[in-house]
Write an enzyme that holds these catalytic residues in place. Structure first.
Site, PDB file in Angstrom:
ATOM      1  N   GLY A   1       0.851  -1.176   0.000  1.00 37.05           N
ATOM      2  CA  GLY A   1       0.000   0.000   0.000  1.00 37.05           C
ATOM      3  C   GLY A   1       0.887   1.226   0.000  1.00 37.05           C
TER       4      GLY A   1
ATOM      5  CD  GLN B   1       3.310   5.741   3.045  1.00 37.13           C
ATOM      6  OE1 GLN B   1       2.399   5.130   2.514  1.00 37.13           O
ATOM      7  NE2 GLN B   1       4.333   5.118   3.630  1.00 37.13           N
TER       8      GLN B   1
ATOM      9  CB  CYS C   1       5.325   2.407   8.044  1.00 35.89           C
ATOM     10  SG  CYS C   1       4.722   3.813   7.110  1.00 35.89           S
ATOM     11  CG  LEU C   2       7.194   1.483   2.074  1.00 38.78           C
ATOM     12  CD1 LEU C   2       6.651   1.833   0.698  1.00 38.78           C
ATOM     13  CD2 LEU C   2       8.392   0.566   1.962  1.00 38.78           C
TER      14      LEU C   2
ATOM     15  CG  HIS D   1      -0.434   0.972   7.859  1.00 39.08           C
ATOM     16  ND1 HIS D   1       0.527   0.601   8.776  1.00 39.08           N
ATOM     17  CD2 HIS D   1       0.203   1.780   6.964  1.00 39.08           C
ATOM     18  CE1 HIS D   1       1.681   1.181   8.453  1.00 39.08           C
ATOM     19  NE2 HIS D   1       1.523   1.885   7.347  1.00 39.08           N
ATOM     20  CD  GLU D   2      -1.140   1.884   2.976  1.00 39.54           C
ATOM     21  OE1 GLU D   2      -0.742   3.044   2.735  1.00 39.54           O
ATOM     22  OE2 GLU D   2      -0.383   0.988   3.337  1.00 39.54           O
TER      23      GLU D   2
ATOM     24  CG  HIS E   1       0.180   6.660   5.793  1.00 44.66           C
ATOM     25  ND1 HIS E   1       1.273   7.171   6.460  1.00 44.66           N
ATOM     26  CD2 HIS E   1       0.454   5.352   5.590  1.00 44.66           C
ATOM     27  CE1 HIS E   1       2.162   6.202   6.661  1.00 44.66           C
ATOM     28  NE2 HIS E   1       1.687   5.085   6.148  1.00 44.66           N
TER      29      HIS E   1
HETATM   30 NI    NI Z   1       2.712   3.273   6.249  1.00 46.65          NI
END
Ligand code: NI
Length: 191
Positions: A49, A54, A103-104, A145-146, A149
């Protein structure tokens, strides 16, 4: 096409609430290009995702998608690539479930996060049409989670911390001490 730079924790864009997109914007070449770039970026980084903040775009847009060929999530089935715009989330089943999330934007760390096991997401798709989906289990965690953000929330905000609690770790220590055993109720999830 271009791989975009992923914002890391500490960059203010990750803490801002993304603005909603208008119907006109959704159909715009800029948003098409952004989505194309985000798909390429997600593939490059190996996420399942990616949310627009991000990649430094403070708007209500996120991608999700993974398939069972992904050896990291063999038992999770698949989710066709989905573009989620201007979402609202309703909890359908509050029963808690926990996953070790990564998480990235928070590389090298992992935390145990407990979230509701089933939700409904009402959103607009890339064609500007209203859509609804009711993810449960692992997929419900991926969505939450997405979509967090988009509101400036990182998973670390939802990790229980304090004396005697070991639910937040560097990847190396996680691998060494905290990896779930077969039969444990928890799994792993990374965006
Ligand atoms: Ni994340």
């Amino acid at each position: 096409m271009a791989i975009r730079k992923v914002a890391r924790m500490g960059h203010p864009v990750l803490r801002q609430k993304g603005r909603k997109l208008s119907a006109k914007e959704i159909q715009s070449p800029e948003i098409r290009q952004l989505v194309t770039d985000m798909i390429e970026t997600m593939d490059e980084y190996g996420g399942i995702g990616l949310a627009a903040p991000q990649v430094h775009e403070s708007i209500q847009l996120a991608l999700l998608g993974f398939d069972e060929e992904s050896d990291r999530y063999p038992e999770m089935g698949n989710q066709d690539l989905l573009v989620v715009i201007n979402p609202t989330v309703t909890v359908l089943d509050k029963t808690p479930q926990s996953f070790w999330e990564g998480c990235l934007s928070v590389p090298g760390l992992r935390g145990l996060v407990t979230r509701p096991r089933k939700i409904r997401v009402d959103f607009t798709d890339l064609e500007g049409k209203p859509q609804s989906i009711e993810p449960e289990g692992f997929l419900a965690t991926v969505f939450q989670h997405e979509l967090d953000h988009l509101d400036g929330i990182l998973y670390i905000d939802r990790v229980e911390q304090g004396p005697g609690v070991t639910k937040f770790a560097f990847q190396e220590e996680y691998d060494r001490y905290l990896t779930p055993e077969p039969g444990d109720e928890v799994g792993e999830m990374d965006d």
